[in-house]
Write a protein that holds these residues in place. Sequence first.
Motif, PDB file in Angstrom:
ATOM      1  N   GLN A  83       0.848  -1.193   0.000  1.00 40.52           N
ATOM      2  CA  GLN A  83       0.000   0.000   0.000  1.00 40.52           C
ATOM      3  C   GLN A  83       0.888   1.250   0.000  1.00 40.52           C
ATOM      4  OE1 GLN A  83      -2.837   0.191   3.188  1.00 40.52           O
ATOM      5  NE2 GLN A  83      -4.041   1.796   2.210  1.00 40.52           N
ATOM      6  N   PRO A  84       1.381   1.656  -1.192  1.00 43.50           N
ATOM      7  CA  PRO A  84       2.246   2.837  -1.269  1.00 43.50           C
ATOM      8  C   PRO A  84       1.502   4.101  -0.834  1.00 43.50           C
ATOM      9  CG  PRO A  84       2.310   1.562  -3.307  1.00 43.50           C
ATOM     10  CD  PRO A  84       1.151   1.049  -2.503  1.00 43.50           C
ATOM     11  N   HIS A  85       2.281   5.082  -0.416  1.00 40.96           N
ATOM     12  CA  HIS A  85       1.701   6.370  -0.055  1.00 40.96           C
ATOM     13  C   HIS A  85       1.443   7.169  -1.334  1.00 40.96           C
ATOM     14  CE1 HIS A  85       0.679   9.312   2.992  1.00 40.96           C
ATOM     15  NE2 HIS A  85       1.309  10.241   2.296  1.00 40.96           N
ATOM     16  N   ASP A  86       0.483   8.077  -1.277  1.00 39.65           N
ATOM     17  CA  ASP A  86       0.141   8.897  -2.442  1.00 39.65           C
ATOM     18  C   ASP A  86       1.238   9.939  -2.665  1.00 39.65           C
ATOM     19  OD1 ASP A  86      -0.934  10.494  -4.403  1.00 39.65           O
ATOM     20  OD2 ASP A  86      -2.945  10.569  -3.527  1.00 39.65           O
ATOM     21  N   PHE A  87       1.979   9.795  -3.762  1.00 34.89           N
ATOM     22  CA  PHE A  87       3.084  10.697  -4.058  1.00 34.89           C
ATOM     23  C   PHE A  87       2.624  12.142  -4.191  1.00 34.89           C
ATOM     24  CE2 PHE A  87       5.552  12.847  -7.469  1.00 34.89           C
ATOM     25  CZ  PHE A  87       6.766  12.970  -6.791  1.00 34.89           C
ATOM     26  N   ASP A  88       1.450  12.353  -4.760  1.00 33.56           N
ATOM     27  CA  ASP A  88       0.953  13.714  -4.993  1.00 33.56           C
ATOM     28  C   ASP A  88       0.680  14.461  -3.689  1.00 33.56           C
ATOM     29  OD1 ASP A  88       1.044  13.428  -7.755  1.00 33.56           O
ATOM     30  OD2 ASP A  88      -0.975  12.576  -7.851  1.00 33.56           O
ATOM     31  N   LEU A  89       0.490  13.747  -2.591  1.00 36.81           N
ATOM     32  CA  LEU A  89       0.210  14.388  -1.311  1.00 36.81           C
ATOM     33  C   LEU A  89       1.480  14.649  -0.491  1.00 36.81           C
ATOM     34  CD1 LEU A  89      -2.940  12.343  -0.193  1.00 36.81           C
ATOM     35  CD2 LEU A  89      -2.876  14.554  -1.371  1.00 36.81           C
ATOM     36  N   MET A  90       2.637  14.267  -1.045  1.00 38.29           N
ATOM     37  CA  MET A  90       3.872  14.365  -0.286  1.00 38.29           C
ATOM     38  C   MET A  90       4.606  15.677  -0.551  1.00 38.29           C
ATOM     39  SD  MET A  90       5.249  10.452  -0.606  1.00 38.29           S
ATOM     40  CE  MET A  90       6.572  10.706   0.551  1.00 38.29           C
ATOM     41  N   GLU A  91       5.399  16.091   0.419  1.00 43.00           N
ATOM     42  CA  GLU A  91       6.236  17.270   0.275  1.00 43.00           C
ATOM     43  C   GLU A  91       7.365  16.954  -0.709  1.00 43.00           C
ATOM     44  OE1 GLU A  91       7.965  20.529  -0.006  1.00 43.00           O
ATOM     45  OE2 GLU A  91       6.288  20.567   1.440  1.00 43.00           O
ATOM     46  N   LYS A  92       7.444  17.730  -1.792  1.00 40.96           N
ATOM     47  CA  LYS A  92       8.424  17.433  -2.838  1.00 40.96           C
ATOM     48  C   LYS A  92       9.816  17.987  -2.524  1.00 40.96           C
ATOM     49  CE  LYS A  92       5.174  15.547  -5.331  1.00 40.96           C
ATOM     50  NZ  LYS A  92       4.004  15.881  -4.493  1.00 40.96           N
ATOM     51  N   ASP A  93       9.902  18.866  -1.561  1.00 39.22           N
ATOM     52  CA  ASP A  93      11.198  19.444  -1.185  1.00 39.22           C
ATOM     53  C   ASP A  93      11.348  19.402   0.333  1.00 39.22           C
ATOM     54  OD1 ASP A  93      13.640  20.759  -1.221  1.00 39.22           O
ATOM     55  OD2 ASP A  93      12.754  22.754  -1.333  1.00 39.22           O
ATOM     56  N   PRO A  94      11.535  18.204   0.891  1.00 42.56           N
ATOM     57  CA  PRO A  94      11.644  18.094   2.352  1.00 42.56           C
ATOM     58  C   PRO A  94      12.867  18.843   2.873  1.00 42.56           C
ATOM     59  CG  PRO A  94      12.304  16.043   1.291  1.00 42.56           C
ATOM     60  CD  PRO A  94      11.744  16.913   0.211  1.00 42.56           C
ATOM     61  N   ARG A  95      12.718  19.462   4.042  1.00 41.59           N
ATOM     62  CA  ARG A  95      13.797  20.260   4.619  1.00 41.59           C
ATOM     63  C   ARG A  95      14.216  19.696   5.978  1.00 41.59           C
ATOM     64  NH1 ARG A  95      15.298  23.184   0.335  1.00 41.59           N
ATOM     65  NH2 ARG A  95      16.420  24.596   1.745  1.00 41.59           N
ATOM     66  N   VAL A  96      15.449  20.001   6.350  1.00 42.40           N
ATOM     67  CA  VAL A  96      15.999  19.597   7.648  1.00 42.40           C
ATOM     68  C   VAL A  96      16.522  20.845   8.339  1.00 42.40           C
ATOM     69  CG1 VAL A  96      17.777  18.255   8.819  1.00 42.40           C
ATOM     70  CG2 VAL A  96      16.611  17.301   6.822  1.00 42.40           C
ATOM     71  N   ILE A  97      16.063  21.114   9.557  1.00 47.09           N
ATOM     72  CA  ILE A  97      16.521  22.276  10.310  1.00 47.09           C
ATOM     73  C   ILE A  97      17.835  21.923  10.999  1.00 47.09           C
ATOM     74  CG2 ILE A  97      15.993  23.950  12.113  1.00 47.09           C
ATOM     75  CD1 ILE A  97      14.227  24.159   9.644  1.00 47.09           C
ATOM     76  N   GLU A 420       9.600   9.714  -4.417  1.00 47.05           N
ATOM     77  CA  GLU A 420       8.833   8.638  -5.055  1.00 47.05           C
ATOM     78  C   GLU A 420       9.167   7.284  -4.433  1.00 47.05           C
ATOM     79  OE1 GLU A 420       7.578   9.230  -9.531  1.00 47.05           O
ATOM     80  OE2 GLU A 420       9.732   9.601  -9.315  1.00 47.05           O
ATOM     81  N   LEU A 421      10.454   7.052  -4.162  1.00 47.77           N
ATOM     82  CA  LEU A 421      10.854   5.798  -3.514  1.00 47.77           C
ATOM     83  C   LEU A 421      10.283   5.714  -2.100  1.00 47.77           C
ATOM     84  CD1 LEU A 421      14.614   5.548  -4.584  1.00 47.77           C
ATOM     85  CD2 LEU A 421      12.708   4.181  -5.438  1.00 47.77           C
ATOM     86  N   THR A 422      10.260   6.848  -1.417  1.00 47.68           N
ATOM     87  CA  THR A 422       9.677   6.884  -0.075  1.00 47.68           C
ATOM     88  C   THR A 422       8.208   6.499  -0.123  1.00 47.68           C
ATOM     89  OG1 THR A 422      11.214   8.647   0.575  1.00 47.68           O
ATOM     90  CG2 THR A 422       9.245   8.351   1.932  1.00 47.68           C
ATOM     91  N   ALA A 423       7.489   7.071  -1.105  1.00 54.58           N
ATOM     92  CA  ALA A 423       6.069   6.744  -1.266  1.00 54.58           C
ATOM     93  C   ALA A 423       5.881   5.261  -1.578  1.00 54.58           C
ATOM     94  CB  ALA A 423       5.463   7.604  -2.377  1.00 54.58           C
ATOM     95  N   ALA A 424       6.756   4.707  -2.412  1.00 52.12           N
ATOM     96  CA  ALA A 424       6.655   3.291  -2.769  1.00 52.12           C
ATOM     97  C   ALA A 424       6.832   2.395  -1.549  1.00 52.12           C
ATOM     98  CB  ALA A 424       7.697   2.942  -3.824  1.00 52.12           C
ATOM     99  N   ALA A 425       7.602   2.877  -0.571  1.00 48.91           N
ATOM    100  CA  ALA A 425       7.811   2.108   0.660  1.00 48.91           C
ATOM    101  C   ALA A 425       6.662   2.287   1.646  1.00 48.91           C
ATOM    102  CB  ALA A 425       9.126   2.528   1.320  1.00 48.91           C
ATOM    103  N   GLY A 426       5.652   3.083   1.270  1.00 45.74           N
ATOM    104  CA  GLY A 426       4.507   3.294   2.142  1.00 45.74           C
ATOM    105  C   GLY A 426       4.764   4.310   3.238  1.00 45.74           C
ATOM    106  N   LEU A 427       5.765   5.166   3.069  1.00 46.77           N
ATOM    107  CA  LEU A 427       6.145   6.140   4.085  1.00 46.77           C
ATOM    108  C   LEU A 427       5.774   7.555   3.646  1.00 46.77           C
ATOM    109  CD1 LEU A 427       9.710   4.698   4.828  1.00 46.77           C
ATOM    110  CD2 LEU A 427       7.567   4.193   6.039  1.00 46.77           C
ATOM    111  N   LYS A 428       5.564   8.427   4.614  1.00 49.01           N
ATOM    112  CA  LYS A 428       5.185   9.809   4.317  1.00 49.01           C
ATOM    113  C   LYS A 428       6.377  10.742   4.224  1.00 49.01           C
ATOM    114  CE  LYS A 428       0.693   9.465   6.651  1.00 49.01           C
ATOM    115  NZ  LYS A 428      -0.178  10.034   7.720  1.00 49.01           N
ATOM    116  N   ASP A 429       7.498  10.354   4.814  1.00 50.49           N
ATOM    117  CA  ASP A 429       8.670  11.228   4.875  1.00 50.49           C
ATOM    118  C   ASP A 429       9.922  10.384   4.705  1.00 50.49           C
ATOM    119  OD1 ASP A 429      10.972  12.564   6.675  1.00 50.49           O
ATOM    120  OD2 ASP A 429       9.621  14.162   5.997  1.00 50.49           O
ATOM    121  N   PRO A 430      10.920  10.856   3.935  1.00 52.20           N
ATOM    122  CA  PRO A 430      12.127  10.043   3.732  1.00 52.20           C
ATOM    123  C   PRO A 430      12.876   9.717   5.017  1.00 52.20           C
ATOM    124  CG  PRO A 430      12.413  12.285   2.859  1.00 52.20           C
ATOM    125  CD  PRO A 430      10.966  12.114   3.151  1.00 52.20           C
TER     126      PRO A 430
END
Length: 483
Positions: A83-97, A420-430
């Motif tokens: 059950q992959p996560h929906d790629f379109d709902l994911m943040e395309k530019d994740p940031r790290v503080i 996209e790989l993160t979504a394929a693994a069923g995860l919301k964040d890398p």
Amino acid sequence: MTQTKHAIIRNYPVVGRARYWMEALRPKIYQYFVESDIDGSPVNRVDRSTIYQRAKRELDSQPFGTQFNVYAEGYEWMAHSIQPHDFDLMEKDPRVIIGGKDCLQPYSASILNVSAMSYGSLSSNAVEALNGGAKIGNFAHNTGEGGISDFHLKQGGDIIWQIGTGYFGCRQEDGNFSETLFAEKSALPQIKMIELKLSQGAKPGHGGILPAAKNTPEIAAIRHVTPHTTVFSPPFHKAFGSPREMMLFIARLRTLSKGKPIGFKLCIGQQREFYALCKAMIETDIYPDFITVDGGEGGTGAAPPEFSNSVGMPLMDALPFVHDTLTGFNIRKQVKIIASGKVLTGYHILRAIALGADTCNSARAMMMALGCIQALVCNTNKCPTGVATQDKWLSAGLVVDEKKHRVANYHRDTVESAIELTAAAGLKDPHQITRRHIFRRVFMNQVRSFEDIYPSTVPGCFANGQTPEHNIGMIEIDSWGQG
């Protein structure tokens, strides 16, 4: 026939010369006509093609399945989800503080940034194009230890200022660190973080030499040295002489920079020295905001072959070691980890995160996005694509306004591939990926997860003063403990 230097030419004056000509052509013939798409070194043709295609926004898919032997020892893959996560709902530019408890100006970093490459090693056009790409793509550009040049500043991209053992850009006449120059340069708004370089993967434990012939007035002004003189970078820092002094120096840099993130870069060598650094952090209550882990496999820097081939811990061993050591001392939350070492694709980003990284740096892939063809002449000043040269005629072939967009394109598509790989693994964040998601074939009929190969450390397990290899209580932090 009268010369005495070359026996082959002396004995065979006509045919003998063809031998040297063929030897010069061998790497090119091998690359273009002999090696397969998966055998090229240091970067294979499959990965290079992916970088080029993403930089140019061309088709980056492939037909007919993988060319890799999936049953060969060393083959890796990532586990997907039913059950992959929906790629379109994911943040395309994740940031790290990046910024710890004492940091007043934390930085929001991309998960992929430009690794350290100095002006001097790279051409002015290459440096400017990399920074222009960083500006377009909202990621960071590491200056390398050669100092901050006008070409780093012209495009307005975010900068990580690297300070090496030569203290170029913040150096007194005698070669020691200058607080005044550092405070002046670090105040530049483009400088988002400062990185203290202890060692680099290409040549850990080795200093550098800037020959007098390359020390032009322009380079000398950037590095604050005397032009037309040979300048040596020692293999160690003179501003501190022990782990405790290093932590105090980091605190001083943070104060002088008005609270910007301060970290250090190293290639792991003797493990007890890193334990000593961790112990010094705890006892002084001074923590770097980030640690950049450079793999012993090296990068773009030219180095003696023995150092490049046989010194330093490779990234995939060093990265879990650093993460697990910080975790064992219960200080992992205080420090972000940046992975640097042959990060080329979205899979490489996720693999590094699974092993403990928060973000990644890439040098060779960014050079290829500029047009590098892996001609392997970086150390000759004859780079045919104008990337790693100071030859004005060659560097003029690299057009900044064109190449900066290619750098940004490569960055955007590679980060999105990681998502996209993160979504394929069923995860919301890398950053949810773990060592249990990555597998490696260790023998023809044996497969191990990264958790099996690199077992995770229990948080705080080193608090009693013990590690599997050393008694932490015996480790000295007022010296490096060398014999």
